[in-house]
Design a protein around this motif. Structure first.
Motif, PDB file in Angstrom:
ATOM      1  N   ARG A   1       4.481  45.177  81.714  1.00 49.06           N
ATOM      2  CA  ARG A   1       4.276  44.079  80.764  1.00 49.06           C
ATOM      3  C   ARG A   1       4.484  44.559  79.334  1.00 49.06           C
ATOM      4  NH1 ARG A   1      -0.061  42.877  84.290  1.00 49.06           N
ATOM      5  NH2 ARG A   1      -1.509  43.958  82.895  1.00 49.06           N
ATOM      6  N   ALA A   2       3.967  45.756  79.019  1.00 46.04           N
ATOM      7  CA  ALA A   2       4.141  46.286  77.669  1.00 46.04           C
ATOM      8  C   ALA A   2       5.608  46.519  77.357  1.00 46.04           C
ATOM      9  CB  ALA A   2       3.351  47.585  77.520  1.00 46.04           C
ATOM     10  N   ALA A   3       6.345  47.078  78.327  1.00 40.75           N
ATOM     11  CA  ALA A   3       7.772  47.309  78.111  1.00 40.75           C
ATOM     12  C   ALA A   3       8.526  46.000  77.941  1.00 40.75           C
ATOM     13  CB  ALA A   3       8.349  48.105  79.277  1.00 40.75           C
ATOM     14  N   GLU A   4       8.128  44.979  78.719  1.00 45.29           N
ATOM     15  CA  GLU A   4       8.794  43.690  78.604  1.00 45.29           C
ATOM     16  C   GLU A   4       8.480  43.035  77.263  1.00 45.29           C
ATOM     17  OE1 GLU A   4      11.339  40.675  80.020  1.00 45.29           O
ATOM     18  OE2 GLU A   4      10.992  42.775  80.532  1.00 45.29           O
ATOM     19  N   ARG A   5       7.218  43.153  76.817  1.00 46.46           N
ATOM     20  CA  ARG A   5       6.883  42.610  75.495  1.00 46.46           C
ATOM     21  C   ARG A   5       7.679  43.312  74.399  1.00 46.46           C
ATOM     22  NH1 ARG A   5       1.451  42.404  77.548  1.00 46.46           N
ATOM     23  NH2 ARG A   5       1.037  44.460  76.641  1.00 46.46           N
ATOM     24  N   THR A   6       7.819  44.636  74.544  1.00 48.53           N
ATOM     25  CA  THR A   6       8.604  45.383  73.559  1.00 48.53           C
ATOM     26  C   THR A   6      10.058  44.938  73.565  1.00 48.53           C
ATOM     27  OG1 THR A   6       7.139  47.304  73.800  1.00 48.53           O
ATOM     28  CG2 THR A   6       9.310  47.687  72.843  1.00 48.53           C
ATOM     29  N   ARG A   7      10.612  44.738  74.763  1.00 52.15           N
ATOM     30  CA  ARG A   7      12.003  44.294  74.859  1.00 52.15           C
ATOM     31  C   ARG A   7      12.180  42.915  74.239  1.00 52.15           C
ATOM     32  NH1 ARG A   7      15.442  41.275  77.699  1.00 52.15           N
ATOM     33  NH2 ARG A   7      13.738  40.277  78.823  1.00 52.15           N
ATOM     34  N   ILE A   8      11.237  42.008  74.515  1.00 51.39           N
ATOM     35  CA  ILE A   8      11.332  40.662  73.946  1.00 51.39           C
ATOM     36  C   ILE A   8      11.217  40.719  72.427  1.00 51.39           C
ATOM     37  CG2 ILE A   8      10.191  38.420  73.829  1.00 51.39           C
ATOM     38  CD1 ILE A   8       9.369  38.846  76.754  1.00 51.39           C
ATOM     39  N   ALA A   9      10.292  41.568  71.939  1.00 49.71           N
ATOM     40  CA  ALA A   9      10.145  41.709  70.487  1.00 49.71           C
ATOM     41  C   ALA A   9      11.439  42.223  69.859  1.00 49.71           C
ATOM     42  CB  ALA A   9       8.986  42.649  70.173  1.00 49.71           C
ATOM     43  N   ARG A  10      12.106  43.163  70.516  1.00 53.26           N
ATOM     44  CA  ARG A  10      13.375  43.667  69.995  1.00 53.26           C
ATOM     45  C   ARG A  10      14.422  42.568  69.951  1.00 53.26           C
ATOM     46  NH1 ARG A  10      13.643  48.899  73.920  1.00 53.26           N
ATOM     47  NH2 ARG A  10      12.088  50.213  72.894  1.00 53.26           N
ATOM     48  N   GLU A  11      14.505  41.790  71.043  1.00 49.79           N
ATOM     49  CA  GLU A  11      15.499  40.723  71.074  1.00 49.79           C
ATOM     50  C   GLU A  11      15.234  39.697  69.987  1.00 49.79           C
ATOM     51  OE1 GLU A  11      18.252  40.527  73.060  1.00 49.79           O
ATOM     52  OE2 GLU A  11      17.693  42.588  73.538  1.00 49.79           O
ATOM     53  N   LEU A  12      13.957  39.311  69.835  1.00 49.45           N
ATOM     54  CA  LEU A  12      13.617  38.354  68.784  1.00 49.45           C
ATOM     55  C   LEU A  12      13.960  38.910  67.414  1.00 49.45           C
ATOM     56  CD1 LEU A  12      10.205  36.939  70.062  1.00 49.45           C
ATOM     57  CD2 LEU A  12      12.358  35.699  69.838  1.00 49.45           C
ATOM     58  N   HIS A  13      13.633  40.188  67.207  1.00 52.38           N
ATOM     59  CA  HIS A  13      13.948  40.808  65.914  1.00 52.38           C
ATOM     60  C   HIS A  13      15.447  40.789  65.663  1.00 52.38           C
ATOM     61  CE1 HIS A  13      15.058  44.205  63.309  1.00 52.38           C
ATOM     62  NE2 HIS A  13      13.932  43.944  62.672  1.00 52.38           N
ATOM     63  N   ASP A  14      16.236  41.180  66.675  1.00 53.74           N
ATOM     64  CA  ASP A  14      17.679  41.247  66.488  1.00 53.74           C
ATOM     65  C   ASP A  14      18.267  39.877  66.207  1.00 53.74           C
ATOM     66  OD1 ASP A  14      17.577  43.951  66.911  1.00 53.74           O
ATOM     67  OD2 ASP A  14      18.100  43.835  69.027  1.00 53.74           O
ATOM     68  N   VAL A  15      17.826  38.879  66.979  1.00 49.00           N
ATOM     69  CA  VAL A  15      18.397  37.539  66.845  1.00 49.00           C
ATOM     70  C   VAL A  15      17.945  36.871  65.550  1.00 49.00           C
ATOM     71  CG1 VAL A  15      18.382  35.225  67.837  1.00 49.00           C
ATOM     72  CG2 VAL A  15      18.679  37.206  69.327  1.00 49.00           C
ATOM     73  N   VAL A  16      16.633  36.845  65.340  1.00 48.85           N
ATOM     74  CA  VAL A  16      16.099  36.106  64.199  1.00 48.85           C
ATOM     75  C   VAL A  16      16.448  36.784  62.886  1.00 48.85           C
ATOM     76  CG1 VAL A  16      13.985  35.292  63.098  1.00 48.85           C
ATOM     77  CG2 VAL A  16      14.247  35.126  65.580  1.00 48.85           C
ATOM     78  N   THR A  17      16.242  38.101  62.812  1.00 44.62           N
ATOM     79  CA  THR A  17      16.454  38.792  61.541  1.00 44.62           C
ATOM     80  C   THR A  17      17.890  38.656  61.061  1.00 44.62           C
ATOM     81  OG1 THR A  17      14.736  40.385  62.095  1.00 44.62           O
ATOM     82  CG2 THR A  17      16.270  41.002  60.358  1.00 44.62           C
ATOM     83  N   HIS A  18      18.853  38.863  61.956  1.00 44.51           N
ATOM     84  CA  HIS A  18      20.249  38.807  61.520  1.00 44.51           C
ATOM     85  C   HIS A  18      20.621  37.414  61.019  1.00 44.51           C
ATOM     86  CE1 HIS A  18      24.522  39.697  61.332  1.00 44.51           C
ATOM     87  NE2 HIS A  18      24.725  38.553  61.974  1.00 44.51           N
ATOM     88  N   HIS A  19      20.359  36.402  61.836  1.00 46.50           N
ATOM     89  CA  HIS A  19      20.770  35.056  61.462  1.00 46.50           C
ATOM     90  C   HIS A  19      20.017  34.548  60.237  1.00 46.50           C
ATOM     91  CE1 HIS A  19      23.403  34.665  64.853  1.00 46.50           C
ATOM     92  NE2 HIS A  19      22.428  34.796  65.741  1.00 46.50           N
ATOM     93  N   VAL A  20      18.704  34.778  60.219  1.00 44.15           N
ATOM     94  CA  VAL A  20      17.925  34.279  59.083  1.00 44.15           C
ATOM     95  C   VAL A  20      18.311  35.007  57.802  1.00 44.15           C
ATOM     96  CG1 VAL A  20      15.602  34.065  58.126  1.00 44.15           C
ATOM     97  CG2 VAL A  20      16.018  33.512  60.526  1.00 44.15           C
ATOM     98  N   THR A  21      18.561  36.303  57.900  1.00 43.50           N
ATOM     99  CA  THR A  21      19.000  37.038  56.713  1.00 43.50           C
ATOM    100  C   THR A  21      20.300  36.467  56.174  1.00 43.50           C
ATOM    101  OG1 THR A  21      17.932  39.076  57.442  1.00 43.50           O
ATOM    102  CG2 THR A  21      19.713  39.297  55.847  1.00 43.50           C
ATOM    103  N   ALA A  22      21.246  36.206  57.068  1.00 40.74           N
ATOM    104  CA  ALA A  22      22.520  35.623  56.632  1.00 40.74           C
ATOM    105  C   ALA A  22      22.307  34.267  55.984  1.00 40.74           C
ATOM    106  CB  ALA A  22      23.474  35.508  57.820  1.00 40.74           C
ATOM    107  N   MET A  23      21.433  33.450  56.554  1.00 42.68           N
ATOM    108  CA  MET A  23      21.169  32.123  55.992  1.00 42.68           C
ATOM    109  C   MET A  23      20.521  32.222  54.619  1.00 42.68           C
ATOM    110  SD  MET A  23      19.827  30.261  59.488  1.00 42.68           S
ATOM    111  CE  MET A  23      19.370  28.737  58.666  1.00 42.68           C
ATOM    112  N   VAL A  24      19.582  33.159  54.469  1.00 41.53           N
ATOM    113  CA  VAL A  24      18.909  33.315  53.177  1.00 41.53           C
ATOM    114  C   VAL A  24      19.905  33.755  52.112  1.00 41.53           C
ATOM    115  CG1 VAL A  24      17.222  34.703  51.922  1.00 41.53           C
ATOM    116  CG2 VAL A  24      16.633  33.738  54.153  1.00 41.53           C
ATOM    117  N   VAL A  25      20.742  34.737  52.456  1.00 39.25           N
ATOM    118  CA  VAL A  25      21.735  35.217  51.490  1.00 39.25           C
ATOM    119  C   VAL A  25      22.703  34.101  51.119  1.00 39.25           C
ATOM    120  CG1 VAL A  25      23.664  36.813  51.177  1.00 39.25           C
ATOM    121  CG2 VAL A  25      21.538  37.613  52.224  1.00 39.25           C
ATOM    122  N   GLN A  26      23.164  33.345  52.094  1.00 37.87           N
ATOM    123  CA  GLN A  26      24.080  32.251  51.809  1.00 37.87           C
ATOM    124  C   GLN A  26      23.416  31.167  50.982  1.00 37.87           C
ATOM    125  OE1 GLN A  26      24.951  31.396  55.853  1.00 37.87           O
ATOM    126  NE2 GLN A  26      26.759  32.721  55.957  1.00 37.87           N
TER     127      GLN A  26
END
Length: 411
Positions: free
Chosen positions: A191-216
């Protein structure tokens, strides 16, 4: 006929019978042993092989013998559900059978009940041992007074056998508990490994797109005098937002396999919000890098992208990790060195994928050298595949991310 195919029906029947047996109540599953032991008592071939102590002269069976037999065998059906009750009744039946001189194979029920109690009794274990041990000397004394020919060492040996039965049950109990604890630890770690994996995916997806939107969005404030450029920036923000939604929906599909199917069944076409969710319902790979680079360019980052070689069909998870490395590096470039020249190189080899993304300095904002959550997650991803990851500053104040990712693993 293929032997494996011939055995297939038997395997299905075996699996079905095992499943049916496992669904039965534990009392029903323990009942056959009790019935078998009772039936064996009347087999002529087993006479002279009875479990008994005291060496009293054998007495023919009568109504009391049948009662003792019922006390010996019947409680074995509840030896796992109510181990204390089973042991008490079996012990009483054994005492009656021995004091009356009924030599029967069913006497084997006593060590079996002891073993089951040692394995399944949860409360008053020490008290049970003390009471049974205290009851054994009076039984031996009674047998001796009734004319038993057993010598003292015989009584001691029989008692030692009972102790071994209890100890075997206790060992089974400790083994079962250790296995249960191991499974709990494994489940917690999973469960801990899965939570870590989900957190990584959320970070990768949200951070990249939201950063691009903020800059634009920040750039759009200065383009009010240029409607054409403003419309292009707003279109880029809209497209980035749609991609973010699609990626998040794909992540939900991974967390809940029925999510995507239910959505498709609901309207027959998905809910792609203008992008088509089925088009994004897969794991990103190096084949999506040009789209990623173009999105970053539209956010205002000068990116020079070079891809050498072609992705291997056996690259497996290496492609996904390489994509995430480039994505995180470009996200950091947007956040900390917006507008600076960024050079991205992805080289596909026979056995590895090499990634290098460098951003010229100085950075427009203060940042740490590779201590962020995203870079830490990337290092763990690359390490998990046996690769090498490095993120460090450059002499000109810029930043470079390098990764060597072994290819050929399972996807």
């Amino acid at each position: 006929m293929d032997p494996l195919r011939a055995r297939a029906p038997w395997r299905r029947w075996d699996a079905a019978l095992r499943a049916l047996w496992g669904r039965l109540d534990v009392t029903v599953r323990d009942l056959p042993l009790a019935l078998l032991l009772a039936a064996m008592t009347f087999l002529p071939a087993l006479r002279g092989h009875e479990t008994q102590v005291g060496e009293l002269p054998a007495r023919p069976f009568d109504a009391t013998a049948i009662a003792a037999l019922v006390l010996l065998c019947g409680p074995l059906a509840v030896r796992r559900r109510w181990p204390a009750v089973s042991l008490a009744l079996v012990t009483a039946g054994f005492a009656v059978a021995q004091l009356r001189g009924y030599h029967m194979v069913a006497g084997t029920a006593l060590p079996l009940a002891l073993m089951s109690a040692g394995a399944h009794l949860d409360h008053h274990r020490r008290a049970t041992v003390v009471v049974l041990s205290a009851a054994y000397p009076p039984l031996a004394w009674g047998l001796d007074r009734l004319g038993g020919a057993e010598r003292p060492e015989g009584y001691i040996t029989f008692y030692a056998g009972l102790v071994v039965s209890w100890c075997v049950g206790a060992w089974l109990r400790s083994t079962r508990r250790a296995e249960a604890e191991r499974r709990l630890r494994l489940a917690a770690a999973t469960r801990a490994a899965e939570r870590t994996r989900i957190a990584r995916e959320l970070h990768d997806v949200v951070t990249h797109h939201v950063t691009a939107m903020v800059v634009q969005a920040e750039a759009a404030r200065y383009l009010t005098a240029s409607p054409d450029r403003l419309d292009g920036t707003l279109d880029a923000i809209t497209d980035t937002g749609r991609r973010a939604i699609a990626d998040l929906r794909h992540l939900l599909d991974l967390l809940n396999p029925d999510h995507g199917a239910a959505r498709e069944d609901g309207d027959g076409r998905g809910d792609g919000a203008g992008t088509g969710s089925t088009r994004h319902a897969r794991t990103p790979s190096t084949g999506d890098l040009r789209t990623l680079v173009e999105q970053t360019r539209r956010a205002g980052q000068r990116v020079e992208f070079t891809e050498e070689g072609a992705p291997s069909e056996t690259a497996g998870s290496a492609e996904f990790v390489a994509y995430r490395v480039v994505q995180e590096a470009l996200t950091n470039a947007l956040k900390y060195a917006h507008g600076n020249r960024t050079v991205a190189l992805v080289r596909h080899g026979d056995r590895e994928i090499t990634v290098e993304v460098g951003t010229a300095g100085p950075a427009t904002r203060s940042r740490s050298s590779g201590g962020g959550r995203g870079l830490a997650g990337l290092r763990e991803r690359v390490d998990a595949l046996g690769g090498e990851f490095d993120a460090d500053g450059r002499p000109d104040g810029g930043f470079v991310v390098r990764a060597r990712i072994p290819a050929g693993g399972s996807s």
